[in-house]
Write a protein that holds these residues in place. Structure first.
Motif, PDB file in Angstrom:
ATOM      1  N   GLY A   1     -61.546  -9.513 -43.058  1.00 36.91           N
ATOM      2  CA  GLY A   1     -60.971  -9.263 -41.743  1.00 36.91           C
ATOM      3  C   GLY A   1     -59.754 -10.089 -41.422  1.00 36.91           C
ATOM      4  N   TYR A   2     -59.347  -9.976 -40.183  1.00 33.05           N
ATOM      5  CA  TYR A   2     -58.165 -10.666 -39.654  1.00 33.05           C
ATOM      6  C   TYR A   2     -58.565 -12.021 -39.099  1.00 33.05           C
ATOM      7  CZ  TYR A   2     -54.731 -11.856 -36.034  1.00 33.05           C
ATOM      8  OH  TYR A   2     -53.847 -12.534 -35.229  1.00 33.05           O
ATOM      9  N   HIS A   3     -57.723 -13.023 -39.343  1.00 26.26           N
ATOM     10  CA  HIS A   3     -57.968 -14.385 -38.876  1.00 26.26           C
ATOM     11  C   HIS A   3     -57.297 -14.586 -37.520  1.00 26.26           C
ATOM     12  CE1 HIS A   3     -60.096 -17.794 -40.043  1.00 26.26           C
ATOM     13  NE2 HIS A   3     -59.291 -18.361 -40.911  1.00 26.26           N
ATOM     14  N   ASN A   4     -58.090 -14.739 -36.473  1.00 31.38           N
ATOM     15  CA  ASN A   4     -57.545 -14.956 -35.128  1.00 31.38           C
ATOM     16  C   ASN A   4     -56.904 -16.345 -35.003  1.00 31.38           C
ATOM     17  OD1 ASN A   4     -58.880 -12.954 -32.602  1.00 31.38           O
ATOM     18  ND2 ASN A   4     -59.325 -12.586 -34.742  1.00 31.38           N
ATOM     19  N   LEU A   5     -56.288 -16.594 -33.863  1.00 30.94           N
ATOM     20  CA  LEU A   5     -55.615 -17.859 -33.603  1.00 30.94           C
ATOM     21  C   LEU A   5     -56.569 -19.041 -33.795  1.00 30.94           C
ATOM     22  CD1 LEU A   5     -53.056 -19.336 -32.557  1.00 30.94           C
ATOM     23  CD2 LEU A   5     -53.971 -19.076 -30.245  1.00 30.94           C
ATOM     24  N   LEU A   6     -56.199 -19.953 -34.689  1.00 33.98           N
ATOM     25  CA  LEU A   6     -56.965 -21.153 -35.031  1.00 33.98           C
ATOM     26  C   LEU A   6     -58.290 -20.844 -35.727  1.00 33.98           C
ATOM     27  CD1 LEU A   6     -56.340 -23.373 -31.867  1.00 33.98           C
ATOM     28  CD2 LEU A   6     -55.032 -23.297 -33.992  1.00 33.98           C
ATOM     29  N   GLY A   7     -58.567 -19.588 -35.975  1.00 34.20           N
ATOM     30  CA  GLY A   7     -59.753 -19.215 -36.753  1.00 34.20           C
ATOM     31  C   GLY A   7     -61.076 -19.485 -36.065  1.00 34.20           C
ATOM     32  N   LEU A   8     -61.101 -19.501 -34.753  1.00 32.28           N
ATOM     33  CA  LEU A   8     -62.330 -19.845 -34.037  1.00 32.28           C
ATOM     34  C   LEU A   8     -63.326 -18.698 -33.970  1.00 32.28           C
ATOM     35  CD1 LEU A   8     -60.808 -21.884 -31.051  1.00 32.28           C
ATOM     36  CD2 LEU A   8     -61.699 -22.743 -33.213  1.00 32.28           C
ATOM     37  N   GLU A   9     -62.933 -17.517 -34.454  1.00 27.82           N
ATOM     38  CA  GLU A   9     -63.847 -16.379 -34.377  1.00 27.82           C
ATOM     39  C   GLU A   9     -65.001 -16.473 -35.365  1.00 27.82           C
ATOM     40  OE1 GLU A   9     -61.434 -15.323 -37.905  1.00 27.82           O
ATOM     41  OE2 GLU A   9     -60.970 -16.211 -35.963  1.00 27.82           O
ATOM     42  N   ALA A  10     -64.879 -17.368 -36.348  1.00 27.43           N
ATOM     43  CA  ALA A  10     -65.887 -17.426 -37.414  1.00 27.43           C
ATOM     44  C   ALA A  10     -67.254 -17.895 -36.911  1.00 27.43           C
ATOM     45  CB  ALA A  10     -65.396 -18.332 -38.540  1.00 27.43           C
TER      46      ALA A  10
ATOM     47  N   GLU B   1     -49.519 -11.663 -32.600  1.00 23.74           N
ATOM     48  CA  GLU B   1     -50.935 -11.463 -32.348  1.00 23.74           C
ATOM     49  C   GLU B   1     -51.431 -10.190 -33.042  1.00 23.74           C
ATOM     50  OE1 GLU B   1     -48.641 -11.865 -30.022  1.00 23.74           O
ATOM     51  OE2 GLU B   1     -49.069 -13.839 -29.159  1.00 23.74           O
ATOM     52  N   TYR B   2     -52.544 -10.309 -33.739  1.00 16.82           N
ATOM     53  CA  TYR B   2     -53.232  -9.204 -34.414  1.00 16.82           C
ATOM     54  C   TYR B   2     -52.379  -8.540 -35.505  1.00 16.82           C
ATOM     55  CZ  TYR B   2     -56.150  -9.922 -30.338  1.00 16.82           C
ATOM     56  OH  TYR B   2     -56.933 -10.503 -29.373  1.00 16.82           O
ATOM     57  N   LYS B   3     -51.447  -9.287 -36.043  1.00 14.68           N
ATOM     58  CA  LYS B   3     -50.633  -8.779 -37.149  1.00 14.68           C
ATOM     59  C   LYS B   3     -51.162  -9.346 -38.458  1.00 14.68           C
ATOM     60  CE  LYS B   3     -45.877  -8.495 -38.860  1.00 14.68           C
ATOM     61  NZ  LYS B   3     -44.452  -8.877 -38.607  1.00 14.68           N
ATOM     62  N   LEU B   4     -51.419  -8.477 -39.424  1.00 15.78           N
ATOM     63  CA  LEU B   4     -51.969  -8.908 -40.705  1.00 15.78           C
ATOM     64  C   LEU B   4     -50.868  -9.403 -41.642  1.00 15.78           C
ATOM     65  CD1 LEU B   4     -54.433  -7.399 -39.577  1.00 15.78           C
ATOM     66  CD2 LEU B   4     -54.826  -6.479 -41.870  1.00 15.78           C
ATOM     67  N   PHE B   5     -51.142 -10.527 -42.303  1.00 19.38           N
ATOM     68  CA  PHE B   5     -50.251 -11.062 -43.327  1.00 19.38           C
ATOM     69  C   PHE B   5     -51.061 -11.199 -44.614  1.00 19.38           C
ATOM     70  CE2 PHE B   5     -48.304 -12.477 -39.382  1.00 19.38           C
ATOM     71  CZ  PHE B   5     -46.960 -12.190 -39.587  1.00 19.38           C
ATOM     72  N   TRP B   6     -51.146 -10.122 -45.356  1.00 18.77           N
ATOM     73  CA  TRP B   6     -51.943 -10.111 -46.575  1.00 18.77           C
ATOM     74  C   TRP B   6     -51.031 -10.111 -47.807  1.00 18.77           C
ATOM     75  CZ3 TRP B   6     -56.891  -6.582 -46.495  1.00 18.77           C
ATOM     76  CH2 TRP B   6     -57.711  -6.958 -45.424  1.00 18.77           C
TER      77      TRP B   6
ATOM     78  N   PRO C   1     -64.922  -4.004 -43.995  1.00 21.11           N
ATOM     79  CA  PRO C   1     -63.758  -4.412 -43.206  1.00 21.11           C
ATOM     80  C   PRO C   1     -64.181  -4.643 -41.760  1.00 21.11           C
ATOM     81  CG  PRO C   1     -63.712  -2.053 -43.632  1.00 21.11           C
ATOM     82  CD  PRO C   1     -64.895  -2.590 -44.372  1.00 21.11           C
ATOM     83  N   PHE C   2     -63.601  -5.660 -41.129  1.00 20.64           N
ATOM     84  CA  PHE C   2     -63.946  -5.904 -39.721  1.00 20.64           C
ATOM     85  C   PHE C   2     -62.731  -6.371 -38.950  1.00 20.64           C
ATOM     86  CE2 PHE C   2     -64.405 -10.189 -41.414  1.00 20.64           C
ATOM     87  CZ  PHE C   2     -64.020 -11.018 -40.364  1.00 20.64           C
ATOM     88  N   GLY C   3     -62.788  -6.108 -37.663  1.00 23.25           N
ATOM     89  CA  GLY C   3     -61.754  -6.584 -36.759  1.00 23.25           C
ATOM     90  C   GLY C   3     -62.368  -7.484 -35.710  1.00 23.25           C
TER      91      GLY C   3
ATOM     92  N   GLU D   1     -58.392  -0.153 -42.888  1.00 24.31           N
ATOM     93  CA  GLU D   1     -59.610  -0.134 -42.078  1.00 24.31           C
ATOM     94  C   GLU D   1     -59.670  -1.333 -41.129  1.00 24.31           C
ATOM     95  OE1 GLU D   1     -61.938   2.116 -41.674  1.00 24.31           O
ATOM     96  OE2 GLU D   1     -60.975   3.495 -43.064  1.00 24.31           O
ATOM     97  N   VAL D   2     -59.225  -2.490 -41.594  1.00 23.65           N
ATOM     98  CA  VAL D   2     -59.200  -3.674 -40.731  1.00 23.65           C
ATOM     99  C   VAL D   2     -58.267  -3.433 -39.546  1.00 23.65           C
ATOM    100  CG1 VAL D   2     -58.522  -6.106 -40.566  1.00 23.65           C
ATOM    101  CG2 VAL D   2     -59.806  -5.295 -42.559  1.00 23.65           C
ATOM    102  N   GLU D   3     -57.093  -2.859 -39.824  1.00 25.04           N
ATOM    103  CA  GLU D   3     -56.151  -2.542 -38.743  1.00 25.04           C
ATOM    104  C   GLU D   3     -56.738  -1.510 -37.788  1.00 25.04           C
ATOM    105  OE1 GLU D   3     -51.876  -3.373 -40.952  1.00 25.04           O
ATOM    106  OE2 GLU D   3     -52.887  -1.450 -41.275  1.00 25.04           O
ATOM    107  N   ASN D   4     -57.473  -0.552 -38.325  1.00 25.92           N
ATOM    108  CA  ASN D   4     -58.119   0.450 -37.464  1.00 25.92           C
ATOM    109  C   ASN D   4     -59.193  -0.182 -36.578  1.00 25.92           C
ATOM    110  OD1 ASN D   4     -56.563   2.500 -38.574  1.00 25.92           O
ATOM    111  ND2 ASN D   4     -58.108   3.097 -40.087  1.00 25.92           N
ATOM    112  N   CYS D   5     -59.942  -1.131 -37.140  1.00 23.44           N
ATOM    113  CA  CYS D   5     -60.973  -1.815 -36.353  1.00 23.44           C
ATOM    114  C   CYS D   5     -60.348  -2.573 -35.190  1.00 23.44           C
ATOM    115  CB  CYS D   5     -61.756  -2.778 -37.250  1.00 23.44           C
ATOM    116  SG  CYS D   5     -62.853  -1.987 -38.441  1.00 23.44           S
ATOM    117  N   ILE D   6     -59.238  -3.238 -35.462  1.00 22.28           N
ATOM    118  CA  ILE D   6     -58.543  -3.990 -34.406  1.00 22.28           C
ATOM    119  C   ILE D   6     -58.028  -3.044 -33.334  1.00 22.28           C
ATOM    120  CG2 ILE D   6     -56.525  -5.426 -33.916  1.00 22.28           C
ATOM    121  CD1 ILE D   6     -56.882  -6.677 -36.687  1.00 22.28           C
ATOM    122  N   ALA D   7     -57.407  -1.942 -33.765  1.00 22.68           N
ATOM    123  CA  ALA D   7     -56.874  -0.973 -32.806  1.00 22.68           C
ATOM    124  C   ALA D   7     -57.995  -0.363 -31.961  1.00 22.68           C
ATOM    125  CB  ALA D   7     -56.121   0.125 -33.561  1.00 22.68           C
ATOM    126  N   TYR D   8     -59.118  -0.065 -32.580  1.00 23.09           N
ATOM    127  CA  TYR D   8     -60.259   0.501 -31.856  1.00 23.09           C
ATOM    128  C   TYR D   8     -60.725  -0.454 -30.759  1.00 23.09           C
ATOM    129  CZ  TYR D   8     -65.070   2.097 -31.054  1.00 23.09           C
ATOM    130  OH  TYR D   8     -66.249   2.518 -30.474  1.00 23.09           O
TER     131      TYR D   8
END
Length: 562
Positions: A310-319, A399-404, A423-425, A521-528
């Motif tokens: 998935g996508y890493h949010n700001l400072l990675g606190l979502e984990a 924000e919410y932009k993937l850098f893979w 995949p998760f958002g 799919e990760v981008e779709n999860c975020i958009a959803y």
């Protein structure tokens, strides 16, 4: 092996023996009351045992745990045996004896040999638990003894028989020589060392001494504790695990050396993130095999290996909220793959802070291909963020932009073990703060620029063999301004099977196609999530607080309709 304090009876670790015994063979040093063996004589006695164990198991570390005087024993043995793999765990080391209150007690006992009760009170207050310490303090202040100690005078009388004045004097002289001996040989100590100190120690400058020793010893960390380890609620095994000091071989293996969380450890973890969870009321959505989205984690496979990408949010606190909910809802422990700097100490890592210890305790693993291989081969559930620090430390407007990376880093390895890729958002964390100074801004400020450059000289470098924006991962701390907390949302897409596709996904083009599918799919999860949260009546904190006030603060707050 654990060493005694000044009492000599080795009761300091009694509360810890059961838990320690599950992962160690525990030996305790006991010094009889009438024993008058010199400090060097006792060190030689310890050495014989240590060397015997080393010869028996040369590839395993030996842990020396000591408090006060026992810490001096451990340091002395380590200085004399640098070739043996030792791990020292020291509580309030008595290497500061020359600056302590007991130092002046020696002359007091010499001139007033018959009156020892007050002296014992002072000494015991530095080596016993809270109930007795409170009782002693109360007696000194003229306050009645609390019910936890019914007859303190009888207790002290017994201790007076165990430690008569001449024995106590001998113990203090032993402590004095031990401190001098250990201090003179600190330069020879190469062992991995963990120092626990108390800022409330009234007898010795334990906090200052802990900091001094951490500077003197080349492989040392410190942890501050308001309690001593014989008190209820203090778990020495948890402290060792949190510091990253538990290992079975010469080097720590974060996969095979991991010890699953106890109920107590998990409850403490939940308590640590309780405020964050209460403020953000995480919403967990998953996808069943038929494609139906459900408002829980029932779509998550029970058996591994599973790779959550998935996508890493700001400072990675979502984990952390994700790990918590997976344990609560599915009894599944998700192993977080994180930057190696969270696991290193001193050079190459971040300064010690509570989040680092928590990450290790819940099973965090340094990011590397080898560790990912080990996790998937052991059928673990693994959380991976291909964007790494570039996403977690993103700039303004990202924000919410993937850098893979351009090419796949995980598809073929997943197919080797038949892992499911989910995949998760995660949405919400990027919106709880506004970045005021990002990396680009800070590099224009000379003072901050020099700090960032100096830090990045020490930090372990990742992805040095790739190009592109994702390779640009300088360590820095964005300066955010907090906003009114919104809500966190997690959406786990339909699992992608790789079992039976090992040969197919060896083809670079097919592997790359699946990689891009996962990214899409990760981008779709975020958009959803970004779209659906607009219809959440409890997205803002005030409606959630009102709901919890009427339904109970542990009640699950509803969300948008699926």
């Amino acid at each position: 092996m654990n060493f005694v304090g000044i009492d000599g009876v080795g009761v300091g670790l009694t509360r810890q023996h059961q838990r320690l015994g599950k992962i160690f063979d525990v030996w305790s040093l006991h010094i009889p009351v009438k024993d008058r063996t010199s400090f060097t004589g006792l060190v030689q006695l310890i050495e014989r045992t240590i060397r015997s164990e080393h010869n028996h198991s040369p590839n395993k570390p030996i842990y020396l745990v000591g408090e006060s005087l026992g810490a001096c024993f451990a340091l002395a043995v380590a200085a004399r045996n640098p070739h043996i793999d030792l791990v020292l765990v020291l509580s309030n080391p008595a290497t500061s004896f020359s600056m302590s209150v007991p130092q002046s007690t020696i002359s007091l006992l010499e001139f007033i040999p018959g009156q020892m009760t007050l002296t014992l009170c002072h000494i015991l207050s530095s080596m016993t638990g809270d109930p007795l310490k409170m009782a002693i303090d109360n007696v000194v202040k003229g306050i009645s003894v609390p019910p936890t100690i019914q007859d303190l005078s009888t207790y002290l009388s017994v201790l007076a028989d165990i430690l008569p004045n001449e024995t106590l004097l001998w113990k203090l002289e032993l402590l004095k020589s031990a401190s001098a001996y250990a201090n003179a040989r600190l330069h020879s100590v190469k062992a991995q060392t963990l120092i626990l100190y108390s800022g409330k120690d009234q007898m010795m400058p334990s906090e200052e001494e802990g900091q001094r020793l951490s500077r003197e010893l080349p492989n040392c960390q410190t942890r501050s504790s308001a309690h001593v380890w014989q008190e209820e609620g203090v778990d020495l095994v948890t402290i060792i695990k949190g510091a990253g000091y538990y290992r079975r071989g010469k080097c720590i293996n974060y996969v095979s050396d991991f010890i699953p969380l106890t109920t107590t450890e998990f409850n403490k973890f939940c308590e640590e993130i309780r405020l964050r969870s209460d403020l953000t009321s995480p919403v967990m959505l998953s996808t069943l095999e038929d494609g139906k989205i459900v408002a829980d984690l029932s779509g998550i496979p029970s058996e591994g290996p599973v790779l959550y990408v998935g996508y890493h949010n700001l400072l990675g606190l979502e984990a952390f909220p994700m790990v918590q909910q997976f344990m609560i809802q599915r009894n599944v422990l998700v192993r977080c793959v994180a930057h190696p700097m969270f696991f290193e100490s001193k050079d190459g890592g971040l300064p010690d802070f509570e989040g680092n210890d928590t990450l290790r305790i819940i099973g965090g693993v340094p990011a590397s291909a080898v560790n990912l291989y080990k996790l998937l081969s052991s059928k673990s559930h693994v959380m991976l963020h291909p964007g790494g620090m570039r996403e977690a430390l993103h700039r303004k407007g990202e924000e919410y932009k993937l850098f893979w990376p351009e090419s796949s880093e995980f598809v073929r390895m997943s197919s080797t073990f038949g892992a499911k890729i989910i995949p998760f958002g995660a949405v919400g964390e990027d919106d709880i703060a506004q970045i005021v100074l990002d990396y680009n801004d800070q590099m224009k400020i000379p003072f901050l620029k020099s700090q960032i450059e100096e830090m990045n000289k020490r930090v372990v470098k990742l992805r040095t063999d790739i190009t592109g924006e994702v390779a640009n991962q300088p360590v820095h701390l964005p300066l955010p301004i907090p906003k009114i907390p919104g809500r966190f949302y997690y959406y786990f897409g339909k699992p992608i099977e790789t079992k039976g596709r090992k040969q197919e996904l060896r083809d670079r083009k097919k592997s790359q196609k699946l990689y891009l599918q996962v990214k899409g799919e990760v981008e779709n999860c975020i958009a959803y999530l970004k779209e659906k949260r607009q219809n959440d009546p409890y997205r803002n904190i005030l409606p959630r607080l009102i709901y919890q006030a009427t339904h109970g603060f542990r009640a699950q707050v509803p969300t948008f309709e699926l």
